[in-house]
Design a protein around this motif. Structure first.
Motif, PDB file in Angstrom:
ATOM      1  N   GLN A 124       9.227  -3.061  -6.801  1.00 40.30           N
ATOM      2  CA  GLN A 124      10.037  -1.848  -6.776  1.00 40.30           C
ATOM      3  C   GLN A 124       9.575  -0.819  -5.756  1.00 40.30           C
ATOM      4  O   GLN A 124      10.390  -0.085  -5.198  1.00 40.30           O
ATOM      5  N   LEU A 125       8.278  -0.757  -5.522  1.00 45.86           N
ATOM      6  CA  LEU A 125       7.743   0.253  -4.604  1.00 45.86           C
ATOM      7  C   LEU A 125       7.424  -0.310  -3.232  1.00 45.86           C
ATOM      8  O   LEU A 125       7.076   0.448  -2.319  1.00 45.86           O
ATOM      9  N   GLY A 126       7.518  -1.618  -3.077  1.00 47.33           N
ATOM     10  CA  GLY A 126       7.287  -2.231  -1.770  1.00 47.33           C
ATOM     11  C   GLY A 126       5.834  -2.297  -1.352  1.00 47.33           C
ATOM     12  O   GLY A 126       5.532  -2.457  -0.162  1.00 47.33           O
ATOM     13  N   VAL A 127       4.911  -2.185  -2.300  1.00 50.07           N
ATOM     14  CA  VAL A 127       3.485  -2.268  -1.977  1.00 50.07           C
ATOM     15  C   VAL A 127       3.116  -3.736  -1.747  1.00 50.07           C
ATOM     16  O   VAL A 127       3.549  -4.619  -2.488  1.00 50.07           O
ATOM     17  N   ASP A 128       2.328  -3.982  -0.731  1.00 47.41           N
ATOM     18  CA  ASP A 128       1.904  -5.338  -0.411  1.00 47.41           C
ATOM     19  C   ASP A 128       1.095  -5.934  -1.563  1.00 47.41           C
ATOM     20  O   ASP A 128       0.280  -5.246  -2.199  1.00 47.41           O
ATOM     21  N   LYS A 129       1.312  -7.225  -1.846  1.00 47.70           N
ATOM     22  CA  LYS A 129       0.597  -7.888  -2.942  1.00 47.70           C
ATOM     23  C   LYS A 129      -0.909  -7.813  -2.761  1.00 47.70           C
ATOM     24  O   LYS A 129      -1.658  -7.565  -3.704  1.00 47.70           O
ATOM     25  N   GLN A 130      -1.362  -8.026  -1.539  1.00 41.83           N
ATOM     26  CA  GLN A 130      -2.796  -8.006  -1.276  1.00 41.83           C
ATOM     27  C   GLN A 130      -3.383  -6.630  -1.540  1.00 41.83           C
ATOM     28  O   GLN A 130      -4.505  -6.501  -2.073  1.00 41.83           O
ATOM     29  N   THR A 131      -2.628  -5.591  -1.204  1.00 39.90           N
ATOM     30  CA  THR A 131      -3.096  -4.220  -1.451  1.00 39.90           C
ATOM     31  C   THR A 131      -3.287  -3.981  -2.942  1.00 39.90           C
ATOM     32  O   THR A 131      -4.305  -3.414  -3.369  1.00 39.90           O
ATOM     33  N   MET A 132      -2.322  -4.425  -3.752  1.00 38.64           N
ATOM     34  CA  MET A 132      -2.440  -4.234  -5.196  1.00 38.64           C
ATOM     35  C   MET A 132      -3.606  -5.020  -5.773  1.00 38.64           C
ATOM     36  O   MET A 132      -4.332  -4.536  -6.650  1.00 38.64           O
TER      37      MET A 132
ATOM     38  N   LEU B  18       0.528   6.002  -8.031  1.00 36.26           N
ATOM     39  CA  LEU B  18       0.997   4.669  -7.647  1.00 36.26           C
ATOM     40  C   LEU B  18       2.171   4.768  -6.679  1.00 36.26           C
ATOM     41  O   LEU B  18       2.278   3.988  -5.718  1.00 36.26           O
ATOM     42  N   GLU B  19       3.052   5.730  -6.906  1.00 30.99           N
ATOM     43  CA  GLU B  19       4.223   5.913  -6.045  1.00 30.99           C
ATOM     44  C   GLU B  19       3.852   6.315  -4.625  1.00 30.99           C
ATOM     45  O   GLU B  19       4.635   6.115  -3.694  1.00 30.99           O
ATOM     46  N   SER B  20       2.674   6.881  -4.445  1.00 32.97           N
ATOM     47  CA  SER B  20       2.262   7.320  -3.112  1.00 32.97           C
ATOM     48  C   SER B  20       2.143   6.151  -2.135  1.00 32.97           C
ATOM     49  O   SER B  20       2.341   6.318  -0.937  1.00 32.97           O
ATOM     50  N   GLY B  21       1.804   4.971  -2.650  1.00 34.11           N
ATOM     51  CA  GLY B  21       1.614   3.818  -1.781  1.00 34.11           C
ATOM     52  C   GLY B  21       0.305   3.840  -1.021  1.00 34.11           C
ATOM     53  O   GLY B  21      -0.018   2.891  -0.311  1.00 34.11           O
TER      54      GLY B  21
END
Length: 443
Positions: free
Chosen positions: A278-286, A335-338
């Motif tokens: 939903q937020l477009g954060v990269d999987k590796q980043t998470m 979390l929304e900040s990315g």
């Protein structure tokens, strides 16, 4: 009779108990949390490919929850075994079985290969996983708490509890490596590697546990049983005894777990999926964010465990639950900040401060509520029933709440706040257990 001084373990023996319990707990949670990551990132495509993306994700998270349904059954079965046959043999069975189930998950064919049998077999193995975990946690904690000096039960009990984070660290690290593969390779064979690697960890854990002795408290219970005169009538099952006489303590543990399980599984399973889809954060980043949180968990557990030996279990637990309620909304804002730094800060606030303070106290707090003859059963049943209502379906509930609100996280944050406040009230009403004599049947 109290445990005699000769029955108290020396420092080297206590150290061996703590390390082996930590290793066993690490393996347990590696297996269990690995499934959670796979549910969020892979299983919806591998086992549920012919439904809508939302339905596939809900189905994937539902299979995650199936393992929690099985946990109380395992708590009853292995609790009885642990209270009658011993802590050690029970822990060897749960760990070995857990490793086999996890390895077989890695061997499962996909839906495209065998159709509906793929998700059916996945659910069956997940159920077996949960059944074995139901007896693992209580026994591992008992081994430490019953062996520790009275003034260090909180500290030493908190160390194996970090197995959840070392297991998460291992699971996340291995998954971070396999997610570097092209998507077609990840979905075909890459996701299987972390599950199959669990065999190596299980062999190490089995070796460590075979070297342990029974706890001094359980040895004393066995001694009293052997010397008890006129043993004519068959003794009542520990499970029956604890459910009848201490159902309030079991219910208390169930409610207390809300402040720990809901934030943990929301952040490590739902939030990973939400941020990437939903937020477009990269999987590796998470995955890196989760790994940073796991590293910080080790000193935080020791800090809060030691603090509970000084001020008591209840104050630390209440502090953690109130922090969880206060940090729910800030977590999602960050979390929304990315931003990697801000997302790590959000995880520190909700996990390393709020959750870790609660998690560190649970081994000593929960086991101290029960006498030695029913301790394995009581702690296991309460913790695993709590795992169902408080943790197992958190990703499913969170996904459903966000879908109701057009993929917004507000209702999810409200769910965390309510769960934490309910647990804080339960901790306020609970008895203080830190001064308990572990050999006595009553507080």
């Amino acid at each position: 009779m109290p445990v005699t001084p000769k029955a108290v373990l020396d420092k080297s023996s206590i150290r061996r108990v703590v390390i082996s319990s930590w290793i066993g707990n690490t393996i347990e949670y590696y297996d269990f949390l690995l499934y959670g990551l796979a549910s969020a990132l892979v299983f919806s495509k591998v086992f549920f490919p012919n439904v809508s993306p939302l339905a596939a994700m809900l189905a994937s998270f539902a299979t995650f929850g199936v393992g929690f349904i099985a946990r109380p059954l395992g708590g009853v079965f292995f609790g009885h075994m642990g209270d009658t046959l011993g802590r050690k043999i029970t822990l060897l069975i749960t760990l070995g079985g857990m490793g086999v189930a996890t390895f077989l998950i890695g061997c499962l064919p996909s839906y495209n290969s065998i159709g509906i049998w793929a998700p059916i077999l996945l659910v069956v193995l997940r159920f077996i996983q949960g059944f074995l975990v139901g007896g693992e946690w209580g026994g591992a904690m008992l081994m430490v708490v019953e062996s520790a000096p009275a003034n260090r039960r909180g500290l030493l009990g908190s160390i194996p509890q970090t197995g959840g984070f070392s297991g998460q660290l291992l699971a996340t690290g291995v998954f971070a490596l396999v997610t570097q593969l092209p998507e077609d390779q990840l979905l075909s064979w890459g996701w299987r590697i972390p599950f199959m690697l669990s065999v190596v960890l299980v062999l190490v854990g089995m070796y460590m546990r075979r070297r342990l002795d029974e706890t001094p408290v359980f040895q004393e219970v066995q001694k009293q049983h052997k010397t008890k005169p006129n043993k004519v009538e068959k003794e009542e099952s520990p499970v029956v005894t604890v459910v009848r006489d201490q159902w309030r303590s079991i219910l208390l543990i169930m409610v207390l777990r809300f402040a720990e399980s809901v934030p943990f599984f929301m952040t490590t399973v739902f939030a990973v999926s939400y941020a990437t889809t939903q937020l477009g954060v990269d999987k590796q980043t998470m995955l890196n964010v989760v790994m940073a949180t796991c590293v910080l968990a080790f000193p935080m557990h020791a800090l809060f465990g030691a603090l509970s030996d000084k001020v008591g279990r209840r104050p630390v637990y209440i502090f953690g639950a109130l922090c969880a309620a206060a940090m729910a909304f800030p977590f999602f804002w960050l979390l929304e900040s990315g931003s990697f730094v801000l997302m790590v800060l959000g995880y520190i606030l909700l996990i390393n401060i709020a959750h870790n303070s609660i998690n560190a106290v649970q081994p000593s707090f929960f086991t101290e509520l029960f006498g030695p003859k029913v301790r394995y059963s009581g702690a296991s049943i309460g913790a695993q029933l709590g795992a169902i209502v408080a943790g197992g379906f958190t990703p499913f509930i969170a996904k459903g709440l966000s879908a109701i609100d057009h993929n917004d996280w507000t209702l999810v944050a409200c769910y965390v706040v309510i769960a934490a406040l309910v647990a804080a009230y339960a901790a306020w009403r609970a008895p203080e257990t830190s001064k308990r004599d572990m050999t006595k049947d009553t507080l």
